[in-house]
Design an enzyme around this catalytic site. Structure first.
Site, PDB file in Angstrom:
ATOM      1  N   ARG A   1      51.236  75.903  27.324  1.00  0.00           N
ATOM      2  CA  ARG A   1      51.841  76.230  28.617  1.00  0.00           C
ATOM      3  C   ARG A   1      52.872  77.353  28.517  1.00  0.00           C
ATOM      4  NH1 ARG A   1      50.995  72.359  32.470  1.00  0.00           N
ATOM      5  NH2 ARG A   1      52.804  73.058  33.643  1.00  0.00           N
TER       6      ARG A   1
ATOM      7  N   HIS B   1      27.616 104.729  39.925  1.00  0.00           N
ATOM      8  CA  HIS B   1      28.555 105.171  40.957  1.00  0.00           C
ATOM      9  C   HIS B   1      29.935 105.462  40.367  1.00  0.00           C
ATOM     10  CE1 HIS B   1      25.578 104.300  43.980  1.00  0.00           C
ATOM     11  NE2 HIS B   1      25.350 103.153  43.363  1.00  0.00           N
TER      12      HIS B   1
ATOM     13  N   ASN C   1      60.666  73.280  34.431  1.00  0.00           N
ATOM     14  CA  ASN C   1      59.506  74.140  34.603  1.00  0.00           C
ATOM     15  C   ASN C   1      59.430  74.466  36.080  1.00  0.00           C
ATOM     16  OD1 ASN C   1      56.936  75.355  34.596  1.00  0.00           O
ATOM     17  ND2 ASN C   1      55.930  73.385  34.897  1.00  0.00           N
ATOM     18  N   GLY C   2      59.460  75.757  36.407  1.00  0.00           N
ATOM     19  CA  GLY C   2      59.401  76.145  37.816  1.00  0.00           C
ATOM     20  C   GLY C   2      60.304  77.327  38.065  1.00  0.00           C
TER      21      GLY C   2
ATOM     22  N   TRP D   1      57.732  79.739  28.874  1.00  0.00           N
ATOM     23  CA  TRP D   1      57.046  80.985  29.209  1.00  0.00           C
ATOM     24  C   TRP D   1      57.983  81.691  30.171  1.00  0.00           C
ATOM     25  CZ3 TRP D   1      55.088  83.462  33.606  1.00  0.00           C
ATOM     26  CH2 TRP D   1      54.175  84.493  33.373  1.00  0.00           C
TER      27      TRP D   1
ATOM     28  N   LYS E   1      48.677  78.820  29.629  1.00  0.00           N
ATOM     29  CA  LYS E   1      47.468  78.132  30.087  1.00  0.00           C
ATOM     30  C   LYS E   1      47.505  77.849  31.594  1.00  0.00           C
ATOM     31  CE  LYS E   1      43.593  75.910  29.400  1.00  0.00           C
ATOM     32  NZ  LYS E   1      42.410  76.763  29.236  1.00  0.00           N
TER      33      LYS E   1
ATOM     34  N   GLU F   1      41.679  89.081  26.882  1.00  0.00           N
ATOM     35  CA  GLU F   1      42.833  88.195  26.742  1.00  0.00           C
ATOM     36  C   GLU F   1      43.098  87.743  25.319  1.00  0.00           C
ATOM     37  OE1 GLU F   1      42.863  84.534  29.033  1.00  0.00           O
ATOM     38  OE2 GLU F   1      40.733  84.273  28.767  1.00  0.00           O
TER      39      GLU F   1
ATOM     40  N   LYS G   1      37.399  87.448  28.573  1.00  0.00           N
ATOM     41  CA  LYS G   1      37.609  86.750  27.292  1.00  0.00           C
ATOM     42  C   LYS G   1      38.043  87.745  26.223  1.00  0.00           C
ATOM     43  CE  LYS G   1      37.861  83.532  28.403  1.00  0.00           C
ATOM     44  NZ  LYS G   1      37.658  82.863  29.643  1.00  0.00           N
TER      45      LYS G   1
ATOM     46  N   CYS H   1      56.046  76.407  31.977  1.00  0.00           N
ATOM     47  CA  CYS H   1      56.609  75.900  30.737  1.00  0.00           C
ATOM     48  C   CYS H   1      56.138  74.457  30.571  1.00  0.00           C
ATOM     49  CB  CYS H   1      58.118  75.944  30.807  1.00  0.00           C
ATOM     50  SG  CYS H   1      58.731  77.546  31.336  1.00  0.00           S
TER      51      CYS H   1
ATOM     52  N   GLU I   1      33.413  87.610  33.132  1.00  0.00           N
ATOM     53  CA  GLU I   1      33.998  86.570  32.291  1.00  0.00           C
ATOM     54  C   GLU I   1      34.015  87.016  30.823  1.00  0.00           C
ATOM     55  OE1 GLU I   1      35.760  84.128  32.748  1.00  0.00           O
ATOM     56  OE2 GLU I   1      35.552  82.826  31.030  1.00  0.00           O
TER      57      GLU I   1
END
Ligand code: M6R
Length: 609
Positions: A27, A505, A100-101, A74, A604, A489, A486, A2, A482
């Protein structure tokens, strides 16, 4: 994950806090809130959803004060709702906190407090902290916070205010970032630098165990036992406008376009192609130390893990050091063989990712040499590692990481070349050539970006597809991963990255004429091999989107869609070949109407495990 902001001073604190929260919305963005002390009372406003909902609420209630704390959330414990949004107060509404935590022992603490008759209003772990502070409060807020934190296990960046001491904010840090901003007749706190940049550049990065008292004119930092701590004031050079969109529709697009400059900033002053030399001042490893390194573990998460996969090639091919790459959340729980000749290099844009930080701490506990590749100055990893190499990308706000990836590759490329020079594992001519290749990259990216209309066309053609396959080989295999990340997300489209030689395979079974296959086939020593893999995909009906080198006319004749990137040496090619993939995912997301900068369910900085 957060964001926390606080202010005390002559300005309208609510405005300062909300402005700060806007810079921290990356965040977390499922709910937000602010608290103030006004006329001897606490007032709290909270809203579900984006910050604009909170702003509307604040406006309706004409909230103003000279002291305020705020939060953007968040969710970890409890769904996004008004009750679970921060700030949280004690039942008598005299103490209010933002956090935050994670409070790991919250269930135990909550049950003890309930036995004492305390009622809880939310499902969060945070609310217990407010109750505890109230329990310990005897007209000294700092002392009450110190005492409460003795009972708490877990991580926190905490801001606390009290209606009976309206002249101070108490804040505390343990395993979650917290910065104090120093003003004249005012002071600030925030989870991250961008929240404060428009007010001050003088900042203190609190350390684990620090508890600070901020008034308008004073900052006192103590530990839990009230021992006073001295902390250095850092002057932050980041440009305030870097935290603005500067006319771009989204931060992500702006950050993609910034890459020529951020790559340049990362290597400028550190490389001298004509001499074939690299000078990295901050890493104090002697030639003897470097020669003594037996192996390198490269550790990171998400995009930073992908740049780690690229870096492995640099250590092995340039510095001739054995390198392994690990996902931080795996590394930390799997007894890796570590000793004092192992270098553990953690890669992190934020420098705060919980799993990567834990991996770093594990490495330190085993006596390894540790090195952090970070973007955020003063972040936990940059402070805890033995050595730090900063990427100079400026603040990355878009949740989808772009410029951090290319900055990390540039930084580690020069690091490996420096070691190659010291170990004499490359000739002077080779060093000059590789450095020149990097030197030329910013211009090549600029040129590509000017002519990038083809990417938009490809996005238009394929935006309706629900599955994508990304293929690459060698140094461009991580770029396939990558590119797929992208797309996933920010567009919520299913995408998988594969080493192209691996598709026969198994994954080739997925290919039909509804499956776009994005293949990175720039010039390299295994160019023919990837072309064969593409032929295999085409033979099964796959529609190909080819990322090819400009000089490669064969590709133009045969493939379904082609995006050309400027020619370059294969080792540095990931920096170029990733750019069209970043843009492709960006345009697809915009065409699908997705929230590019704040995709669902993400944040983030992932500062929780
Ligand atoms: O700050 P970090 O580089 O440690 O972050 C690691 C990942 O959380 C991050 O790269 C994430 O995967 C991005 N959203 C990818 O775009």
């Amino acid at each position: 994950m957060c964001g926390v902001v606080g202010y005390i001073g002559g300005k309208n604190a609510v405005d300062v806090v909300v402005n700060g929260l806007k810079k921290l919305e990356y965040r977390g963005y499922d709910s937000s809130g602010v608290a103030v002390v006004k006329d001897g009372q606490l007032q709290i406003i909270r809203s579900v959803g984006k910050l604009k909902n909170l702003e509307e609420n604040i406006e309706k209630k004409h909230l103003k004060s000279n002291i305020s704390i705020g939060h953007t959330r968040w969710a970890t414990h409890g769904k996004p709702s008004e009750e679970n949004a921060h700030p949280h107060a004690d039942p008598t509404k005299s103490i209010v906190i933002v956090h935050n935590g994670i409070v790991e022992n919250y269930a135990e603490l909550k049950s003890d407090l309930e036995k004492e008759g305390k009622e809880f209003k939310s499902e969060t772990d945070t609310e217990v902290i407010a109750h505890l502070i109230k329990k310990h409060y005897k007209n000294n807020l700092l002392f009450a916070v110190q005492e409460s934190l003795k009972e708490i296990k877990g991580s926190y960046a905490l801001g606390v205010i009290c209606k009976d001491e309206p002249d101070k904010i108490i804040c505390a840090r343990q395993d979650a970032p917290l910065i104090i901003g120093i003003g004249k007749g005012e002071n600030f706190l925030a989870s991250d630098i961008p929240a404060l940049l428009s007010y001050t550049r003088d900042m203190i990065f609190l350390e684990n165990g620090d508890i600070a008292e901020l008034t308008t004119s004073r900052i006192i930092i103590t530990d839990i036992e009230n021992n006073v701590k001295k902390r250095e004031v850092k002057n932050i050079k980041w440009d305030y406008v870097q935290t603005e969109k500067k006319g771009y529709k989204h931060f992500m697009l702006k950050e993609i376009y910034e890459q020529p400059r951020t790559i340049e900033d990362t290597f400028m002053g550190r490389i001298y192609p004509d001499e074939g030399r690299v000078y990295i001042k901050k890493i104090k490893l002697s030639e003897k130390d470097i020669k003594n390194i037996s192996n390198v573990y490269i550790v990171g998460c998400g995009t930073s893990y992908h740049s780690g996969l690229v870096s492995k090639f640099f250590f092995e091919n340039f510095a001739k050091i054995h390198a392994e790459v690990d996902i931080a959340s795996e590394f930390r729980y799997r007894e890796p063989i570590l000793n004092d000749r192992t270098l553990v290099m953690v890669i992190s844009q934020s420098g705060e990712t919980a799993d990567t930080l834990a991996a770093l701490r594990l490495a330190k506990s085993k006596g390894c040499i540790t090195l952090a590749i970070c973007n955020v100055v003063g972040s936990s990893m940059s402070r805890e590692a033995d050595h730090v190499l900063y990427t100079h990308c400026g603040p990355e706000i878009g949740v989808a990481s772009t410029k951090a990836f290319t900055g990390q590759i540039a930084a580690i490329y020069i690091l490996a070349l420096d070691w190659a020079w010291r170990k004499k594992s490359l000739s002077k001519e080779e060093l000059k050539r590789y450095l020149k290749e990097l030197w030329e990259i910013p211009v090549k990216i600029r040129n590509f970006l000017k002519e990038s209309g083809s990417v938009r066309e490809v996005a238009k053609k394929f935006a309706h597809k629900r599955n994508f396959l990304y293929l690459g080989r060698n140094v461009n295999y991580p770029v396939a991963l990558e590119g797929a990340l992208k797309l996933k997300e920010i567009s919520y489209i299913h995408a998988e990255g594969y080493a192209a030689g691996e598709i026969k395979h198994g994954p080739i079974a997925l290919i039909d004429n509804d499956m776009p296959v994005v293949a990175i086939a720039v010039k390299s020593k295994i160019y023919e091999k990837i072309i064969s893999n593409i032929e295999e995909a085409k033979a099964r009906g796959g529609t190909i989107i080819l990322i090819a080198s400009e000089s490669d006319k064969i590709a133009l004749d045969n493939e379904d869609s082609v995006i050309y990137v400027p020619d370059c040496d294969e080792f540095i090619s990931p920096i170029l070949s990733v750019i069209p993939l970043q843009l492709l995912s960006y345009y697809v997301a915009v065409m699908l109407g997705c929230d590019v900068d704040q995709p669902r369910n993400l944040a983030k900085s992932v500062t929780v495990e």
